[in-house]
Design an enzyme around this catalytic site. Structure first.
Site, PDB file in Angstrom:
ATOM      1  N   TYR A 126       7.249  18.683 -14.799  1.00 26.54           N
ATOM      2  CA  TYR A 126       7.878  20.069 -15.394  1.00 26.54           C
ATOM      3  C   TYR A 126       6.771  21.260 -14.881  1.00 26.54           C
ATOM      4  O   TYR A 126       7.193  22.294 -15.075  1.00 26.54           O
ATOM      5  CB  TYR A 126       7.213  20.122 -17.039  1.00 26.54           C
ATOM      6  N   PHE A 416       7.344  16.670 -30.683  1.00 27.97           N
ATOM      7  CA  PHE A 416       8.928  17.200 -31.156  1.00 27.97           C
ATOM      8  C   PHE A 416       9.619  16.961 -29.839  1.00 27.97           C
ATOM      9  O   PHE A 416       9.450  16.376 -28.797  1.00 27.97           O
ATOM     10  CB  PHE A 416       8.662  18.692 -31.316  1.00 27.97           C
TER      11      PHE A 416
END
Length: 416
Positions: A126, A416
């Site tokens: 990322y 999450f």
């Protein structure tokens, strides 16, 4: 072969969920209940899929949802939380993630979300999209007999009490305690109602079956709920019938030191329990030092956790508070063209201001490095040593460290 990348329709949710399961190496079949539950809370406008035109199969997935994140000083900013990112092993290295990420970040900026967040399953992925590791987590295993705690302990010494409660009471009490913690914990994110439903077994998904927990609440002498904990225990015994049980903490939220002390002491006082696994905590959590012998808590996990990608530099930097006053001109590079530019930050221990400027830059850094500094955990001096930040004015690195760093490290309690 041209792969079609787009937002999905409701009818495509089953194949999309199948692709998520494939990407996360879960062979459990997707059930009708899974589909129905996902349909209730998934925003299809923020859910992308990559579809192979030859087979019609979904081979890549990407989802975001609205999130609130607390930043230093207590402000809560709108963020785009990224989750369910997969590319099937048959379709890797074709730029599918780059296409989905580009679409999401552009849309997030247009929605006015100040930053984007994610929990990185793999570290190398990322950074190239502008995300930087902004919080870390640690986990300890407590050797209960070595803690030095009084084995005859029965109740908090401060006049408070600990009550075992059922799932319904945890759903009633827990959210308010968490909200008070989130208001003062930079890096913490909001927990929607569904979080509590999953955590207490009211809802269940097949790929993550619910395992029953014990729930306990700490109440102060005034009767105020200041801490909650959910935990499980295994059933390990020796052949000689000696207990070797381990308590696994699933969630422990406390708004006062007294509540933390009482809850950890409670967990270490349960009969038959020889070890306590703390679950993911802040790297500077108090738990080891709350024990008479801190060496009884052995660190078993130390890793990066929440990653941050700024989308509006001026709004993000202007929203948080800073440890010391100072003025810095930051030249931020962003290959995606979303957040780059030159900005002057005027930091104060209270209000701060940040706006575009044409003044000469003091530091040059990419948007990922700024994301690592943003919540107060990263070191500008360290990143400069690694080649991630360039000092253009002598003393600017030291000032940046003094300005950005926070006395307590940021912590995100949730995945999450």
């Amino acid at each position: 072969m041209s792969i079609d990348v787009r937002t999905i329709a409701a009818s495509e949710l089953p194949t999309w969920l199948g692709a998520v399961a494939t990407g996360f190496l879960t062979a459990t079949p997707v059930t009708e209940s899974d589909i129905a539950q996902r349909a209730k809370y998934t925003d299809l406008a923020r859910t992308q899929g990559a579809f192979d035109p030859d087979t019609g199969r979904c081979v890549g997935t990407f989802r975001s949802f609205a999130q609130q994140i607390t930043v230093p000083g207590g402000a809560q900013l709108p963020a785009s939380a990224v989750s369910n990112v997969t590319v099937s092993p048959t379709h890797r290295r074709r730029g599918l993630l780059s296409r989905m990420m580009r679409a999401e970040l552009t849309a997030a900026k247009e929605r006015g979300e100040v930053l984007s967040t994610l929990i990185a399953a793999e570290y190398p992925i990322y950074g190239r999209y502008g995300y930087g590791p902004a919080t870390a987590i640690s986990e300890w295993e407590i050797d209960v007999p070595r803690t030095g705690l009084d084995p005859r302990w029965a109740a908090p010494e401060d006049g408070g009490r600990i009550d075992l409660v059922d799932a319904a009471e945890m759903r009633r009490v827990g959210p308010a305690v968490h909200e008070r913690l989130r208001a003062t914990t930079h890096g913490a994110i909001d927990r929607p109602e569904r979080w509590w439903s999953l955590a207490t077994g009211l809802e269940e998904i097949s790929v993550r079956p619910y395992k029953p927990c014990f729930f306990a609440v700490y109440r102060s002498a005034a009767g105020e709920a200041e801490g909650v904990v959910s935990y499980r225990a295994d059933g390990q015994w020796t052949d000689a019938k000696l207990p070797l049980n381990t308590v696994e903490v699933k969630d422990l939220v406390a708004t006062t030191v007294a509540a933390q002390r009482a809850l950890w002491h409670y967990l270490c006082s349960i009969d038959w329990v020889m070890k306590v696994r703390t679950g993911y905590r802040a790297p500077d959590d108090l738990v080891p030092s709350l024990l008479p012998d801190p060496r009884a808590a052995r660190m078993v996990t130390d890793a990066d956790y929440l990653w941050v990608r700024l989308l509006d530099v001026a709004a993000a930097l202007g929203a948080r508070t800073y440890a010391v006053p100072g003025s810095l001109v930051l030249e931020v590079t962003d290959p995606a063209g979303l957040a780059g530019g030159r900005f002057r930050l005027v930091a104060g221990t209270g209000a701060a201001a940040c706006a575009p400027t044409t003044d000469p830059a003091d530091l040059r850094l990419d948007v990922a490095r700024l994301g690592s500094l943003y919540l107060g955990d990263g070191s500008a001096v360290r990143w400069a040593a690694l080649g991630g930040i360039e000092e253009l004015r002598p003393g600017a690195l030291a000032l940046a460290d003094a300005v950005f760093r926070t006395a307590r490290r940021p912590w995100c309690p949730d995945v999450f």
